[in-house]
Design a protein around this motif. Structure first.
Motif, PDB file in Angstrom:
ATOM      1  N   LYS A 133     -40.133 -33.846  29.730  1.00 41.81           N
ATOM      2  CA  LYS A 133     -39.048 -33.939  30.707  1.00 41.81           C
ATOM      3  C   LYS A 133     -39.599 -33.680  32.099  1.00 41.81           C
ATOM      4  CE  LYS A 133     -35.942 -34.542  27.577  1.00 41.81           C
ATOM      5  NZ  LYS A 133     -35.691 -35.905  27.225  1.00 41.81           N
ATOM      6  N   LYS A 134     -39.159 -34.487  33.034  1.00 38.99           N
ATOM      7  CA  LYS A 134     -39.597 -34.320  34.420  1.00 38.99           C
ATOM      8  C   LYS A 134     -39.018 -33.022  34.960  1.00 38.99           C
ATOM      9  CE  LYS A 134     -40.202 -36.761  38.694  1.00 38.99           C
ATOM     10  NZ  LYS A 134     -40.331 -38.067  39.284  1.00 38.99           N
TER      11      LYS A 134
ATOM     12  N   PRO B 208     -43.845 -44.192  35.376  1.00 38.66           N
ATOM     13  CA  PRO B 208     -43.283 -45.041  34.315  1.00 38.66           C
ATOM     14  C   PRO B 208     -44.354 -45.604  33.378  1.00 38.66           C
ATOM     15  CG  PRO B 208     -42.377 -45.656  36.450  1.00 38.66           C
ATOM     16  CD  PRO B 208     -43.475 -44.672  36.700  1.00 38.66           C
ATOM     17  N   GLN B 209     -45.512 -45.969  33.932  1.00 38.52           N
ATOM     18  CA  GLN B 209     -46.601 -46.497  33.114  1.00 38.52           C
ATOM     19  C   GLN B 209     -47.169 -45.404  32.211  1.00 38.52           C
ATOM     20  OE1 GLN B 209     -49.251 -47.989  36.105  1.00 38.52           O
ATOM     21  NE2 GLN B 209     -48.164 -49.936  36.290  1.00 38.52           N
ATOM     22  N   CYS B 210     -47.284 -44.206  32.734  1.00 41.90           N
ATOM     23  CA  CYS B 210     -47.816 -43.081  31.972  1.00 41.90           C
ATOM     24  C   CYS B 210     -46.869 -42.725  30.825  1.00 41.90           C
ATOM     25  CB  CYS B 210     -48.031 -41.890  32.896  1.00 41.90           C
ATOM     26  SG  CYS B 210     -48.966 -40.530  32.153  1.00 41.90           S
ATOM     27  N   LEU B 211     -45.569 -42.735  31.095  1.00 47.70           N
ATOM     28  CA  LEU B 211     -44.587 -42.428  30.067  1.00 47.70           C
ATOM     29  C   LEU B 211     -44.604 -43.488  28.962  1.00 47.70           C
ATOM     30  CD1 LEU B 211     -42.455 -40.405  29.220  1.00 47.70           C
ATOM     31  CD2 LEU B 211     -40.778 -41.731  30.498  1.00 47.70           C
TER      32      LEU B 211
ATOM     33  N   CYS C  96     -49.382 -36.421  32.276  1.00 46.40           N
ATOM     34  CA  CYS C  96     -50.815 -36.340  31.970  1.00 46.40           C
ATOM     35  C   CYS C  96     -51.547 -35.240  32.736  1.00 46.40           C
ATOM     36  CB  CYS C  96     -51.485 -37.686  32.233  1.00 46.40           C
ATOM     37  SG  CYS C  96     -51.507 -38.192  33.961  1.00 46.40           S
ATOM     38  N   GLY C  97     -50.949 -34.720  33.795  1.00 44.91           N
ATOM     39  CA  GLY C  97     -51.573 -33.631  34.542  1.00 44.91           C
ATOM     40  C   GLY C  97     -52.588 -34.069  35.578  1.00 44.91           C
TER      41      GLY C  97
ATOM     42  N   THR D  67     -48.934 -39.465  47.014  1.00 43.06           N
ATOM     43  CA  THR D  67     -47.473 -39.395  47.065  1.00 43.06           C
ATOM     44  C   THR D  67     -46.825 -40.768  46.976  1.00 43.06           C
ATOM     45  OG1 THR D  67     -47.593 -39.368  49.483  1.00 43.06           O
ATOM     46  CG2 THR D  67     -47.431 -37.241  48.372  1.00 43.06           C
ATOM     47  N   LYS D  68     -47.532 -41.807  47.366  1.00 43.96           N
ATOM     48  CA  LYS D  68     -46.975 -43.166  47.282  1.00 43.96           C
ATOM     49  C   LYS D  68     -47.155 -43.761  45.885  1.00 43.96           C
ATOM     50  CE  LYS D  68     -46.273 -43.703  51.806  1.00 43.96           C
ATOM     51  NZ  LYS D  68     -45.005 -43.417  52.358  1.00 43.96           N
ATOM     52  N   SER D  69     -48.261 -43.460  45.215  1.00 44.68           N
ATOM     53  CA  SER D  69     -48.548 -44.103  43.937  1.00 44.68           C
ATOM     54  C   SER D  69     -47.968 -43.360  42.728  1.00 44.68           C
ATOM     55  CB  SER D  69     -50.061 -44.269  43.755  1.00 44.68           C
ATOM     56  OG  SER D  69     -50.690 -43.012  43.745  1.00 44.68           O
TER      57      SER D  69
END
Length: 103
Positions: A48-49, A25-28, A11-12, A17-19
């Motif tokens: 793709k990551k 996974p939720q965004c995907l 999503c940009g 760094t922790k969240s």
């Protein structure tokens, strides 16, 4: 000074760094739901990551390189308008094109 953030490659947006590991996974999952609802001609391949292997001397990832690759990945998912050339997320393109006029 701001705490370090990481850009989501889907999503940009910026996340801590922790969240980021919780968000991705939720965004995907949300991306898949929205992509499946689009007409077939607007559907996109799954993002793709980015593969970042540059590690700094202390054993940490280079956040600047990681963020640059993630930002580029998120921007590559945008679709240009046939009329004006501006880029939009595919689900927003149809809304834009209803009021778009060539300048």
């Amino acid at each position: 000074r701001r705490p370090p953030t990481v850009i989501c490659y889907i999503c940009g947006r910026e996340y801590g760094t922790k969240s980021i590991s919780i968000h991705e996974p939720q965004c995907l999952k949300k991306w898949h739901q929205e992509n499946d609802m689009l007409p077939k001609h607007l559907r996109r391949p799954e993002p793709k990551k980015p593969d970042i292997t540059s590690i700094q001397a202390k054993g940490f990832y280079d956040l600047d390189s990681l963020n640059e690759a993630a930002w580029t990945s998120a921007q590559n998912q945008l679709v240009p308008c046939d009329i004006c050339g501006r880029t939009f997320l595919p689900d927003r393109l149809s809304v834009h094109q209803k009021s778009c006029k060539l300048k």
